[in-house]
Design a protein around this motif. Structure first.
Motif, PDB file in Angstrom:
ATOM      1  N   LYS A  67       0.832  -1.208   0.000  1.00 52.97           N
ATOM      2  CA  LYS A  67       0.000   0.000   0.000  1.00 52.97           C
ATOM      3  C   LYS A  67       0.866   1.258   0.000  1.00 52.97           C
ATOM      4  N   ALA A  68       1.988   1.223   0.715  1.00 54.07           N
ATOM      5  CA  ALA A  68       2.887   2.373   0.741  1.00 54.07           C
ATOM      6  C   ALA A  68       3.468   2.635  -0.646  1.00 54.07           C
ATOM      7  N   TYR A  69       3.846   1.554  -1.339  1.00 51.64           N
ATOM      8  CA  TYR A  69       4.354   1.719  -2.710  1.00 51.64           C
ATOM      9  C   TYR A  69       3.277   2.324  -3.606  1.00 51.64           C
ATOM     10  N   LYS A  70       2.061   1.808  -3.543  1.00 55.62           N
ATOM     11  CA  LYS A  70       0.983   2.300  -4.394  1.00 55.62           C
ATOM     12  C   LYS A  70       0.660   3.756  -4.087  1.00 55.62           C
ATOM     13  N   LEU A  71       0.799   4.150  -2.839  1.00 57.10           N
ATOM     14  CA  LEU A  71       0.523   5.532  -2.451  1.00 57.10           C
ATOM     15  C   LEU A  71       1.478   6.500  -3.143  1.00 57.10           C
ATOM     16  N   LEU A  72       2.772   6.162  -3.162  1.00 52.21           N
ATOM     17  CA  LEU A  72       3.739   7.030  -3.837  1.00 52.21           C
ATOM     18  C   LEU A  72       3.684   6.850  -5.349  1.00 52.21           C
ATOM     19  N   GLN A  73       3.401   5.647  -5.785  1.00 47.73           N
ATOM     20  CA  GLN A  73       3.340   5.392  -7.223  1.00 47.73           C
ATOM     21  C   GLN A  73       2.270   6.252  -7.890  1.00 47.73           C
ATOM     22  N   LYS A  74       1.194   6.499  -7.162  1.00 48.17           N
ATOM     23  CA  LYS A  74       0.095   7.304  -7.689  1.00 48.17           C
ATOM     24  C   LYS A  74       0.535   8.745  -7.956  1.00 48.17           C
ATOM     25  N   ASP A  75       1.386   9.287  -7.091  1.00 52.62           N
ATOM     26  CA  ASP A  75       1.805  10.684  -7.220  1.00 52.62           C
ATOM     27  C   ASP A  75       3.088  10.859  -8.020  1.00 52.62           C
ATOM     28  N   PHE A  76       3.913   9.821  -8.095  1.00 48.52           N
ATOM     29  CA  PHE A  76       5.227   9.979  -8.720  1.00 48.52           C
ATOM     30  C   PHE A  76       5.448   9.044  -9.913  1.00 48.52           C
ATOM     31  N   ASP A  77       4.444   8.279 -10.281  1.00 50.58           N
ATOM     32  CA  ASP A  77       4.549   7.387 -11.436  1.00 50.58           C
ATOM     33  C   ASP A  77       5.811   6.530 -11.339  1.00 50.58           C
ATOM     34  N   LEU A  78       5.959   5.849 -10.234  1.00 51.39           N
ATOM     35  CA  LEU A  78       7.158   5.045  -9.985  1.00 51.39           C
ATOM     36  C   LEU A  78       7.233   3.859 -10.938  1.00 51.39           C
ATOM     37  N   PRO A  79       8.432   3.481 -11.348  1.00 56.57           N
ATOM     38  CA  PRO A  79       8.586   2.249 -12.129  1.00 56.57           C
ATOM     39  C   PRO A  79       8.352   1.033 -11.240  1.00 56.57           C
ATOM     40  N   PRO A  80       8.126  -0.140 -11.819  1.00 50.59           N
ATOM     41  CA  PRO A  80       7.866  -1.331 -11.017  1.00 50.59           C
ATOM     42  C   PRO A  80       9.089  -1.762 -10.204  1.00 50.59           C
ATOM     43  N   VAL A  81       8.819  -2.338  -9.052  1.00 52.86           N
ATOM     44  CA  VAL A  81       9.872  -2.873  -8.191  1.00 52.86           C
ATOM     45  C   VAL A  81       9.370  -4.155  -7.552  1.00 52.86           C
TER      46      VAL A  81
END
Length: 267
Positions: A67-81
């Motif tokens: 959930k923490a990853y998805k929270l930042l991924q939503k705002d920063f378009d993070l690549p997969p990890v």
């Protein structure tokens, strides 16, 4: 990248009032301890979460790390990890393990992807994952109030002492612990604890949840008393349980004499 999300203990916990929204206002001290999980983040073609150590039930999507990853991924378009958590901190113990995992995930992603998120903003993200998650961003001794989400730094240093944490082979749910709580104003201001000799804590610094948990789970009260028999200067249940901890000048070596088999022990 690897980090080690650490647990916390509650030193004192006063349930001071019930709120109109059904929650309770409390006062406590969060103190970080060395007991820790291990969290690894590596590049991957597809985002995934896995775990080892203590078994984690439920879907990966419901884990606070994911959930923490998805929270930042939503705002920063993070690549997969790939996120891997080796679980050591026991569940249902009042040690904040899940909250620590979430907060450390935010901090790791911030560093790994050089997002330059401020400490204050990281705390804001962490608050969306759980009331006590922001504590683990700074990860320093803290006086907490409100529902455990309002923080003030406190000058408390237990580095001269040793801490033992023990947990029976069962957990206590937070709603269950609250069920028989009778809120009342605190008899002692925990913000003054740094001026109180640790030898005096036993009679002054209380965890209100012990009043509701011990009658239902006398095994936990027995473990607390056994810590005193082993020489603890102060012993208490952490949070709403079921773990208890003892603060020692020197840890005992003959724990088998006092403690039953089949329980979690961290020295």
């Amino acid at each position: 990248m690897i980090s080690f999300p650490n647990a916390k203990i509650n030193i004192g916990l006063n349930v001071v009032s019930k709120r109109k929204d059904g929650y309770h206002n409390l006062e406590t001290i969060f103190y970080p301890v060395k007991l820790a999980d291990a969290l690894e983040i590596i590049p991957s073609e597809k985002t995934g979460f896995s775990s080892s150590g203590i078994q984690i039930d439920g879907e990966a999507e419901n884990n606070l790390v994911f959930k923490a990853y998805k929270l930042l991924q939503k705002d920063f378009d993070l690549p997969p990890v790939k996120l891997h958590l080796h679980k050591v901190i026991p569940f249902g113990a009042g040690l904040g393990g899940g909250s620590a995992d979430a907060a450390f995930t935010l901090k790791m992603l911030n560093e790994y992807f050089e997002l330059n998120i401020s400490v204050e903003k990281l705390e804001s993200y962490a608050a969306q994952l759980g009331a006590d998650c922001p504590f683990f961003i700074k990860n320093k001794p803290t006086f907490a109030s409100g529902i455990g989400d309002k923080f003030e730094p406190i000058q408390l240093d237990l580095s001269a002492f040793e801490i033992m944490i023990i947990k029976p082979n069962f957990s206590v749910s937070t709603p269950e612990a609250y069920r028989n709580i009778v809120p009342a104003p605190a008899n002692f201001n925990l913000k003054e604890i740094e001026r109180l000799p640790i030898e005096d804590w036993k009679d002054i610094v209380k965890n209100d949840f012990e009043n509701s948990v011990f009658p239902r789970y006398p095994e936990i009260e027995k473990l607390k008393n056994q810590l005193y028999e082993m020489g603890a200067i102060y012993a208490s249940m952490s949070g709403s349980g079921s773990a208890v901890f003892g603060i020692f000048r020197h840890l005992p070596t003959n724990t088998d004499k006092y403690l039953p088999k089949g329980i979690f022990i961290y020295r």
